[in-house]
Each structure stands twice: as structure tokens, then as C-alpha cells.
Design a protein around this motif. Sequence first.
Motif, PDB file in Angstrom:
ATOM      1  N   HIS A 159       0.983  -1.349  -0.092  1.00 51.94           N
ATOM      2  CA  HIS A 159      -0.034  -0.136  -0.027  1.00 51.94           C
ATOM      3  C   HIS A 159       0.976   1.274  -0.015  1.00 51.94           C
ATOM      4  CE1 HIS A 159      -3.347   2.704   0.905  1.00 51.94           C
ATOM      5  NE2 HIS A 159      -4.107   1.605   0.571  1.00 51.94           N
ATOM      6  N   PRO A 160       0.517   2.315  -0.779  1.00 52.22           N
ATOM      7  CA  PRO A 160       1.445   3.667  -0.762  1.00 52.22           C
ATOM      8  C   PRO A 160       1.126   4.298   0.432  1.00 52.22           C
ATOM      9  CG  PRO A 160      -0.555   3.745  -2.397  1.00 52.22           C
ATOM     10  CD  PRO A 160      -0.551   2.426  -1.685  1.00 52.22           C
ATOM     11  N   ASP A 161       0.009   4.131   1.236  1.00 48.80           N
ATOM     12  CA  ASP A 161      -0.028   4.986   2.459  1.00 48.80           C
ATOM     13  C   ASP A 161       0.587   4.068   3.719  1.00 48.80           C
ATOM     14  OD1 ASP A 161      -1.588   7.192   1.886  1.00 48.80           O
ATOM     15  OD2 ASP A 161      -2.987   6.108   1.171  1.00 48.80           O
ATOM     16  N   CYS A 162       0.387   4.787   4.864  1.00 49.30           N
ATOM     17  CA  CYS A 162       0.782   4.000   5.980  1.00 49.30           C
ATOM     18  C   CYS A 162      -0.014   3.237   6.592  1.00 49.30           C
ATOM     19  CB  CYS A 162       1.208   5.391   7.159  1.00 49.30           C
ATOM     20  SG  CYS A 162       2.561   6.173   6.907  1.00 49.30           S
ATOM     21  N   VAL A 163       0.260   1.776   6.141  1.00 47.49           N
ATOM     22  CA  VAL A 163      -0.514   0.641   6.703  1.00 47.49           C
ATOM     23  C   VAL A 163       0.226  -0.393   7.052  1.00 47.49           C
ATOM     24  CG1 VAL A 163      -2.072  -1.201   5.793  1.00 47.49           C
ATOM     25  CG2 VAL A 163      -2.198   1.155   4.682  1.00 47.49           C
ATOM     26  N   ALA A 164      -0.097  -1.157   8.416  1.00 54.98           N
ATOM     27  CA  ALA A 164       0.569  -2.104   8.971  1.00 54.98           C
ATOM     28  C   ALA A 164      -0.208  -3.207   9.038  1.00 54.98           C
ATOM     29  CB  ALA A 164       1.287  -1.673  10.062  1.00 54.98           C
ATOM     30  N   SER A 183       4.635  -9.923  11.051  1.00 50.75           N
ATOM     31  CA  SER A 183       4.399  -8.469  10.995  1.00 50.75           C
ATOM     32  C   SER A 183       4.854  -7.831   9.969  1.00 50.75           C
ATOM     33  CB  SER A 183       5.312  -7.919  12.273  1.00 50.75           C
ATOM     34  OG  SER A 183       5.312  -6.286  12.117  1.00 50.75           O
ATOM     35  N   VAL A 184       3.803  -7.093   9.195  1.00 53.47           N
ATOM     36  CA  VAL A 184       3.903  -6.706   7.672  1.00 53.47           C
ATOM     37  C   VAL A 184       3.720  -4.994   7.627  1.00 53.47           C
ATOM     38  CG1 VAL A 184       3.078  -6.710   5.441  1.00 53.47           C
ATOM     39  CG2 VAL A 184       3.189  -8.690   6.742  1.00 53.47           C
ATOM     40  N   SER A 185       4.667  -4.225   6.948  1.00 54.12           N
ATOM     41  CA  SER A 185       4.162  -2.917   6.917  1.00 54.12           C
ATOM     42  C   SER A 185       4.592  -2.324   5.652  1.00 54.12           C
ATOM     43  CB  SER A 185       5.318  -2.027   7.865  1.00 54.12           C
ATOM     44  OG  SER A 185       5.378  -2.501   9.238  1.00 54.12           O
ATOM     45  N   SER A 186       3.820  -1.558   5.218  1.00 53.39           N
ATOM     46  CA  SER A 186       4.001  -0.828   3.862  1.00 53.39           C
ATOM     47  C   SER A 186       5.351   0.178   4.004  1.00 53.39           C
ATOM     48  CB  SER A 186       2.699   0.235   3.625  1.00 53.39           C
ATOM     49  OG  SER A 186       2.685   1.297   4.664  1.00 53.39           O
TER      50      SER A 186
END
Length: 274
Positions: A159-164, A183-186
Motif C-alpha cells: 500500500h502507498p499509504d501508512c498501513v501495517a 508483522s507486515v508494514s508498507s
Amino acid sequence: MRDAGVAGEFPTPIAVVLEHLGVREQLDISSLPAELEKRKPPGWQRILGALWFKERVVFVDRSLPEPRQLFTDAHEASHVMCEWHEPTLELDNEDTLFREVRRQVDQEANFGAAQLIFQGASFHRRALREQVSLRTPLALARDYGASLHAAVHYYAEEHPDCVALLVSGRYPLSGGSLPIWKSVSSARFQKRFGSVHELLPGRTLSIAEDGVLAEILVASRTAVDPPDKLVAIPDRDGTKVAFVAEAFFNGRCHFVMFTDRRARLLGRRVRLAS
């Protein structure tokens, strides 16, 4: 996908991709030759997929639900495309496919599988028309033939936004915390906030009464729509930012997605236009 003539076709016909890559046969895992079966690592009870490089044959457990078959097919296709994987004969079970991957080759194959299933930016071109929310990948998964797990993971990571995203087991450990499997983060979230699991109190996902996310985790077990809660997450400079935490339970594990509250309220298309 372009060379195989399947670009833009959903769900991606992985069988056609495998044929294009020179795979001779695609067989059920019950046909796995003894030569490969005996190489199964100790403790592996069930093999979901295997690639026999020498004979150019792929084996997949066809008793799996279709979305999981699709991911396993795509995982093995990715091994075929990565010629440097050939020295290591890959036999894939649930641990390497759907939990924390343990080897670099499996990380590469899982990445390739997601790209094959969601066809790169195609998934997010559709997703960004909708609200930035856990509900969006859950709604889109069927169109891509994907499991809910795979769709949510891909949505958060790319995702291009702040998503975790946090993925945990369903059975609590002593003390009332759930084991965090993934644990996954954009990229944008990672740059500003770091790893989301490190931001949790005690670095655990507690379902005890005083747990920050306990209410929505427990509610997600019976809820039709993901319950949500407003939480504050400190960035690397210590500035607290408002996020919406949403929880989903698929019967096997818990998912908690964190989305920037501003992105959620305004919508990606509106913010880009402005």
C-alpha cells in the motif's frame, strides 16, 4: 504473464504460466515419487507443494481449498522462474507458505506468488478507489481467486499509504497474549514508524482485559464486519499519530490492520487530487 498471454486475466491461470515456463506436468501431491518423499525434512507431516526441477514437474495438494491451491501453484511457478533455486529441492508445507518464511528462496517465491496472483499494481489500482480499510482487501480477494490471508497481506505490504498488519495465532500463551506470527508494514509506514510489532506494549498482542486491542480481537471472532478502534502510534520522532485498528478472524488466525486515520477519512483519490 504477458508472454504467456494471461496478463489482465483474473484469477490468474497459473497452469498456463507453468506450461509457458516449460513445466511438463502438474500433478497431485499424492503422486510425489518416493525419491522426493524421502527427502522430506523431519517433523514435516504434510507437504502442500513440491517442484521437481530435474523432471520439470510440479506437485500440489489438490485437496486444499482453491485459493490455497492457487497460492501454492504460484509459489512453485516462482521457484521455476528463479533458476538459482534449483540447487535446493523445494518441498513446501504450511509453515513455509503461510507463516513466517524461513529461507530466502521461500521469501522470493512467496513474493513472486503474490505478484502472479495480484498482477502487480492491478490489485491496488482497484483497491485505491475504495476506503483505506481492512474491508477493502477482504472484498477484493474473491475476484483474484486469492485467500483472505493473501489479499490482506499483499494490501498492507504494497500500500502507498501508512498501513501495517499483524497476524497472530488464535490460542493465547500464558499471560493472555497471542503469538505474533507475522508483522507486515508498507514502505511508508516502515520509514516513519518502524516495525509495528515493536510498537505494541510489551511487544505482545494481549487479549487480557487491559490489552489495548483486546476488545476488537475478541469481538472479531463473531463479528460479520471487522470491529475497529482508534489508537495512537508514535513515530520515530515521538509524535503520536491517530490510526484506526481493525481486527478480522478467519477461523485460523487473527489479523489486525492499522491504517492512518487521515487516509481513511479522506480517501486516497481525494488526497491525490488535492
